[in-house]
Design a protein around this motif. Structure first.
Motif, PDB file in Angstrom:
ATOM      1  N   ILE A 189      56.498   9.434   2.534  1.00  0.00           N
ATOM      2  CA  ILE A 189      57.864   9.601   3.041  1.00  0.00           C
ATOM      3  C   ILE A 189      58.612  10.668   2.255  1.00  0.00           C
ATOM      4  CG2 ILE A 189      60.084   8.427   3.310  1.00  0.00           C
ATOM      5  CD1 ILE A 189      58.528   5.866   3.899  1.00  0.00           C
ATOM      6  N   ASP A 190      58.333  10.757   0.947  1.00  0.00           N
ATOM      7  CA  ASP A 190      59.005  11.750   0.106  1.00  0.00           C
ATOM      8  C   ASP A 190      58.471  13.156   0.298  1.00  0.00           C
ATOM      9  OD1 ASP A 190      60.618   9.823  -0.958  1.00  0.00           O
ATOM     10  OD2 ASP A 190      59.362   9.463  -2.720  1.00  0.00           O
ATOM     11  N   GLY A 191      57.474  13.326   1.143  1.00  0.00           N
ATOM     12  CA  GLY A 191      56.992  14.672   1.441  1.00  0.00           C
ATOM     13  C   GLY A 191      55.601  14.978   0.948  1.00  0.00           C
ATOM     14  N   CYS A 192      54.929  14.062   0.300  1.00  0.00           N
ATOM     15  CA  CYS A 192      53.567  14.309  -0.160  1.00  0.00           C
ATOM     16  C   CYS A 192      52.592  14.197   1.011  1.00  0.00           C
ATOM     17  CB  CYS A 192      53.179  13.295  -1.240  1.00  0.00           C
ATOM     18  SG  CYS A 192      54.094  13.447  -2.790  1.00  0.00           S
ATOM     19  N   ASN A 193      51.537  14.977   0.962  1.00  0.00           N
ATOM     20  CA  ASN A 193      50.462  14.784   1.917  1.00  0.00           C
ATOM     21  C   ASN A 193      49.499  13.732   1.382  1.00  0.00           C
ATOM     22  OD1 ASN A 193      48.864  16.142  -0.027  1.00  0.00           O
ATOM     23  ND2 ASN A 193      49.282  18.125   0.926  1.00  0.00           N
ATOM     24  N   HIS A 194      48.453  13.434   2.154  1.00  0.00           N
ATOM     25  CA  HIS A 194      47.531  12.378   1.745  1.00  0.00           C
ATOM     26  C   HIS A 194      46.790  12.746   0.462  1.00  0.00           C
ATOM     27  CE1 HIS A 194      47.919   9.511   5.025  1.00  0.00           C
ATOM     28  NE2 HIS A 194      47.920  10.522   5.898  1.00  0.00           N
ATOM     29  N   ARG A 195      46.466  14.012   0.277  1.00  0.00           N
ATOM     30  CA  ARG A 195      45.767  14.414  -0.941  1.00  0.00           C
ATOM     31  C   ARG A 195      46.649  14.201  -2.169  1.00  0.00           C
ATOM     32  NH1 ARG A 195      46.020  18.728  -4.032  1.00  0.00           N
ATOM     33  NH2 ARG A 195      47.409  19.763  -2.554  1.00  0.00           N
ATOM     34  N   GLN A 196      47.910  14.592  -2.078  1.00  0.00           N
ATOM     35  CA  GLN A 196      48.825  14.403  -3.199  1.00  0.00           C
ATOM     36  C   GLN A 196      49.096  12.924  -3.454  1.00  0.00           C
ATOM     37  OE1 GLN A 196      52.047  16.779  -1.703  1.00  0.00           O
ATOM     38  NE2 GLN A 196      51.388  18.627  -2.810  1.00  0.00           N
ATOM     39  N   ALA A 197      49.237  12.149  -2.381  1.00  0.00           N
ATOM     40  CA  ALA A 197      49.471  10.715  -2.554  1.00  0.00           C
ATOM     41  C   ALA A 197      48.272  10.037  -3.213  1.00  0.00           C
ATOM     42  CB  ALA A 197      49.767  10.067  -1.207  1.00  0.00           C
ATOM     43  N   PHE A 198      47.083  10.509  -2.870  1.00  0.00           N
ATOM     44  CA  PHE A 198      45.890   9.906  -3.474  1.00  0.00           C
ATOM     45  C   PHE A 198      45.749  10.291  -4.943  1.00  0.00           C
ATOM     46  CE2 PHE A 198      41.420  10.398  -4.668  1.00  0.00           C
ATOM     47  CZ  PHE A 198      41.002   9.083  -4.574  1.00  0.00           C
ATOM     48  N   THR A 199      45.872  11.576  -5.245  1.00  0.00           N
ATOM     49  CA  THR A 199      45.643  12.028  -6.618  1.00  0.00           C
ATOM     50  C   THR A 199      46.741  11.561  -7.572  1.00  0.00           C
ATOM     51  OG1 THR A 199      46.721  14.131  -6.079  1.00  0.00           O
ATOM     52  CG2 THR A 199      44.321  14.033  -5.886  1.00  0.00           C
ATOM     53  N   ARG A 200      47.989  11.477  -7.105  1.00  0.00           N
ATOM     54  CA  ARG A 200      49.097  11.144  -8.000  1.00  0.00           C
ATOM     55  C   ARG A 200      49.432   9.657  -8.028  1.00  0.00           C
ATOM     56  NH1 ARG A 200      53.429  15.988  -6.447  1.00  0.00           N
ATOM     57  NH2 ARG A 200      52.013  17.756  -6.901  1.00  0.00           N
ATOM     58  N   ILE A 201      49.165   8.951  -6.930  1.00  0.00           N
ATOM     59  CA  ILE A 201      49.587   7.545  -6.846  1.00  0.00           C
ATOM     60  C   ILE A 201      48.393   6.596  -6.825  1.00  0.00           C
ATOM     61  CG2 ILE A 201      50.928   5.883  -5.538  1.00  0.00           C
ATOM     62  CD1 ILE A 201      52.581   8.137  -6.757  1.00  0.00           C
ATOM     63  N   VAL A 202      47.459   6.814  -5.894  1.00  0.00           N
ATOM     64  CA  VAL A 202      46.395   5.846  -5.662  1.00  0.00           C
ATOM     65  C   VAL A 202      45.322   5.916  -6.749  1.00  0.00           C
ATOM     66  CG1 VAL A 202      44.610   5.087  -4.049  1.00  0.00           C
ATOM     67  CG2 VAL A 202      46.828   5.875  -3.191  1.00  0.00           C
ATOM     68  N   PHE A 203      44.854   7.111  -7.072  1.00  0.00           N
ATOM     69  CA  PHE A 203      43.726   7.213  -8.001  1.00  0.00           C
ATOM     70  C   PHE A 203      44.027   6.622  -9.379  1.00  0.00           C
ATOM     71  CE2 PHE A 203      40.858   9.391 -10.947  1.00  0.00           C
ATOM     72  CZ  PHE A 203      39.636   9.063 -10.375  1.00  0.00           C
ATOM     73  N   PRO A 204      45.228   6.817  -9.958  1.00  0.00           N
ATOM     74  CA  PRO A 204      45.493   6.136 -11.242  1.00  0.00           C
ATOM     75  C   PRO A 204      45.405   4.621 -11.172  1.00  0.00           C
ATOM     76  CG  PRO A 204      47.073   7.904 -10.906  1.00  0.00           C
ATOM     77  CD  PRO A 204      46.324   7.757  -9.614  1.00  0.00           C
ATOM     78  N   LEU A 205      45.607   4.041  -9.973  1.00  0.00           N
ATOM     79  CA  LEU A 205      45.484   2.590  -9.827  1.00  0.00           C
ATOM     80  C   LEU A 205      44.032   2.124  -9.711  1.00  0.00           C
ATOM     81  CD1 LEU A 205      48.373   2.002  -7.244  1.00  0.00           C
ATOM     82  CD2 LEU A 205      48.452   1.689  -9.727  1.00  0.00           C
ATOM     83  N   LEU A 206      43.105   3.075  -9.598  1.00  0.00           N
ATOM     84  CA  LEU A 206      41.694   2.737  -9.405  1.00  0.00           C
ATOM     85  C   LEU A 206      40.907   2.684 -10.713  1.00  0.00           C
ATOM     86  CD1 LEU A 206      40.865   4.953  -6.276  1.00  0.00           C
ATOM     87  CD2 LEU A 206      41.639   2.580  -6.338  1.00  0.00           C
ATOM     88  N   ARG A 207      41.600   2.614 -11.847  1.00  0.00           N
ATOM     89  CA  ARG A 207      40.885   2.610 -13.123  1.00  0.00           C
ATOM     90  C   ARG A 207      39.919   1.442 -13.269  1.00  0.00           C
ATOM     91  NH1 ARG A 207      45.707   3.373 -17.316  1.00  0.00           N
ATOM     92  NH2 ARG A 207      46.699   2.083 -15.710  1.00  0.00           N
ATOM     93  N   PRO A 208      40.268   0.205 -12.865  1.00  0.00           N
ATOM     94  CA  PRO A 208      39.281  -0.885 -13.010  1.00  0.00           C
ATOM     95  C   PRO A 208      38.009  -0.653 -12.215  1.00  0.00           C
ATOM     96  CG  PRO A 208      41.486  -1.767 -12.703  1.00  0.00           C
ATOM     97  CD  PRO A 208      41.582  -0.309 -12.436  1.00  0.00           C
ATOM     98  N   ILE A 209      38.139  -0.263 -10.945  1.00  0.00           N
ATOM     99  CA  ILE A 209      36.940  -0.065 -10.133  1.00  0.00           C
ATOM    100  C   ILE A 209      36.216   1.200 -10.542  1.00  0.00           C
ATOM    101  CG2 ILE A 209      38.045   1.230  -8.275  1.00  0.00           C
ATOM    102  CD1 ILE A 209      35.373  -1.523  -7.972  1.00  0.00           C
ATOM    103  N   THR A 210      36.926   2.190 -11.084  1.00  0.00           N
ATOM    104  CA  THR A 210      36.250   3.383 -11.586  1.00  0.00           C
ATOM    105  C   THR A 210      35.386   3.044 -12.785  1.00  0.00           C
ATOM    106  OG1 THR A 210      38.040   4.810 -10.785  1.00  0.00           O
ATOM    107  CG2 THR A 210      36.595   5.719 -12.480  1.00  0.00           C
ATOM    108  N   GLY A 211      35.872   2.168 -13.662  1.00  0.00           N
ATOM    109  CA  GLY A 211      35.038   1.705 -14.771  1.00  0.00           C
ATOM    110  C   GLY A 211      33.794   0.986 -14.284  1.00  0.00           C
ATOM    111  N   THR A 212      33.941   0.178 -13.236  1.00  0.00           N
ATOM    112  CA  THR A 212      32.780  -0.504 -12.665  1.00  0.00           C
ATOM    113  C   THR A 212      31.794   0.485 -12.074  1.00  0.00           C
ATOM    114  OG1 THR A 212      34.211  -2.387 -12.132  1.00  0.00           O
ATOM    115  CG2 THR A 212      32.072  -2.294 -11.045  1.00  0.00           C
ATOM    116  N   VAL A 213      32.312   1.485 -11.357  1.00  0.00           N
ATOM    117  CA  VAL A 213      31.452   2.512 -10.767  1.00  0.00           C
ATOM    118  C   VAL A 213      30.692   3.266 -11.858  1.00  0.00           C
ATOM    119  CG1 VAL A 213      31.514   4.729  -9.553  1.00  0.00           C
ATOM    120  CG2 VAL A 213      32.778   2.780  -8.649  1.00  0.00           C
TER     121      VAL A 213
END
Length: 290
Positions: A189-213
Motif C-alpha cells: 500500500i505504501d508503494g513497494c512492489n512485491h520484490r521490495q516487500a519480500f526483501t525488506r519485510i518478508v525475508f527478515p521474518l524467515l530467519r527460523p526457516i532459513t536456519g532449518t534450510v
C-alpha cells in the motif's frame, strides 16, 4: 461474670503421600538408554582417534591414557584434507546461497502472489520430493557433460540446486503461509512492489526457516559421497567424503589415523549445526503449521 467460649479451628487434613509416577520414571530411563546408544559411536570415534596403535590393540574402547593429538596432524597432511575441505566449503556455501535465493523467492510467489497457478506449481515441487533423484542420474550426468561442467564447481552447484530445490520450496512455502500478511500488504500500500516487500519485510521474518534450510541442505551436500565421486573423480576437486574414502583405503591398518580423519571431516558441519540448532525445530514446526 461471663464466660467466653473458645472455639478450636479444625485441624487441616493430613497430606497424603504423593504416589510415584512410575510411567515418567520409565520414560526417562528409556530416553537415557536411547541417548547412550546414540552417543556410544561418538565416544568410540573420539576415543580411537586419540590413541596410538598400541593402545588400540590392547584396549580399543577404554579411555585414552594418555591421549594423543598426533593422529589429527598426520591425518590432515596424509589425506590432503585441506584442499578437500576447501572444495566442500565452496560447493556447500554456493549451493546454499543459490537454494536460499531461489527457494525463498519461489516460495513467496507460490504462497502469496498466485493462487490457482501457484497451487499447481507447488504440487509439481512436491512431486520432486517424492521421486528419487537416482532415477535421473544418467540423464543428469549426460546433461552436465554436455554443458562441459564435469569436474567443476558449477556442475556440482547445478546438481545440488536442482535436487534440493523442491524440498527447500516446500519448507519456505509452509512457513510463509503461516506468517501474517499485514506487514507485506502495508508495504504494498505504501508503494513497494512485491520484490521490495519480500526483501525488506518478508525475508527478515524467515530467519527460523532459513536456519532449518541451511542445516538440512548443508548436511546432505557435505556428506554426499556418490555424486562428487561421479562428477569430480580425478579432477583434483574432490570433496571431503571422497578424500576420506581414499584415505581410509590407504591407511586401513592404522585406525588412529582413519578415525582422526573422520573426526576432522565431520567437525565443520557439526559446528554449523550447533550454531543453528535452535532454528531447526522452530523453523520446521512453523513450516508444518502452514
Amino acid at each position: 461474670m461471663s464466660t467466653t467460649a473458645t472455639t478450636t479451628a479444625p485441624a487441616p487434613p493430613a497430606r497424603r503421600g504423593r504416589k510415584p509416577n512410575y510411567g515418567r520414571y520409565g520414560l526417562e530411563l528409556v530416553m537415557i538408554a536411547a541417548a547412550v546408544v546414540f552417543l556410544f559411536p561418538v565416544y568410540a570415534l573420539i576415543t580411537l582417534a586419540m590413541k596410538d596403535p598400541r593402545q588400540i590393540s590392547e584396549s580399543p574402547l577404554a579411555p585414552p591414557v594418555p591421549p594423543t593429538l598426533a593422529n589429527f596432524g598426520d591425518a590432515w597432511t596424509s589425506a590432503s584434507l585441506g584442499p578437500a575441505l576447501l572444495n566442500s566449503t565452496i560447493i556447500t556455501v554456493t549451493s546454499l546461497l543459490t537454494l536460499i535465493v531461489l527457494g525463498s523467492t519461489g516460495a513467496y510467489y507460490l504462497a502469496r502472489c498466485a493462487r490457482g497457478l501457484g497451487y499447481g506449481l507447488y504440487v509439481l515441487f512436491l512431486l520432486g520430493i517424492v521421486l528419487p533423484f537416482q532415477l535421473g542420474m544418467i540423464p543428469l550426468y549426460k546433461l552436465v557433460d554436455d554443458l562441459g561442467w564435469l569436474g567443476t564447481y558449477q556442475g556440482m552447484v547445478f546438481f545440488y540446486t536442482g535436487i534440493q530445490l523442491p524440498f527447500t520450496v516446500f519448507l519456505y512455502t509452509g512457513f510463509i503461509r503461516a506468517l501474517p500478511q499485514d506487514y507485506a500488504q502495508a508495504a504494498l500500500i505504501d508503494g513497494c512492489n512485491h520484490r521490495q516487500a519480500f526483501t525488506r519485510i518478508v525475508f527478515p521474518l524467515l530467519r527460523p526457516i532459513t536456519g532449518t534450510v541451511i542445516i538440512l541442505n548443508a548436511v546432505f551436500i557435505w556428506n554426499d559421497f556418490f555424486t562428487p565421486l561421479l562428477y569430480l573423480g580425478g579432477s583434483g576437486k574432490e570433496t571431503v567424503p571422497v578424500g576420506v574414502f581414499s584415505f581410509v583405503g590407504q591407511y586401513v591398518s592404522d585406525y588412529g589415523l582413519v578415525f582422526a580423519g573422520l573426526v576432522l571431516a565431520a567437525l565443520p558441519i557439526l559446528v554449523v549445526f550447533l550454531l543453528l540448532q535452535r532454528y531447526v525445530i522452530k523453523g520446521f514446526a512453523g513450516g508444518l503449521k502452514g
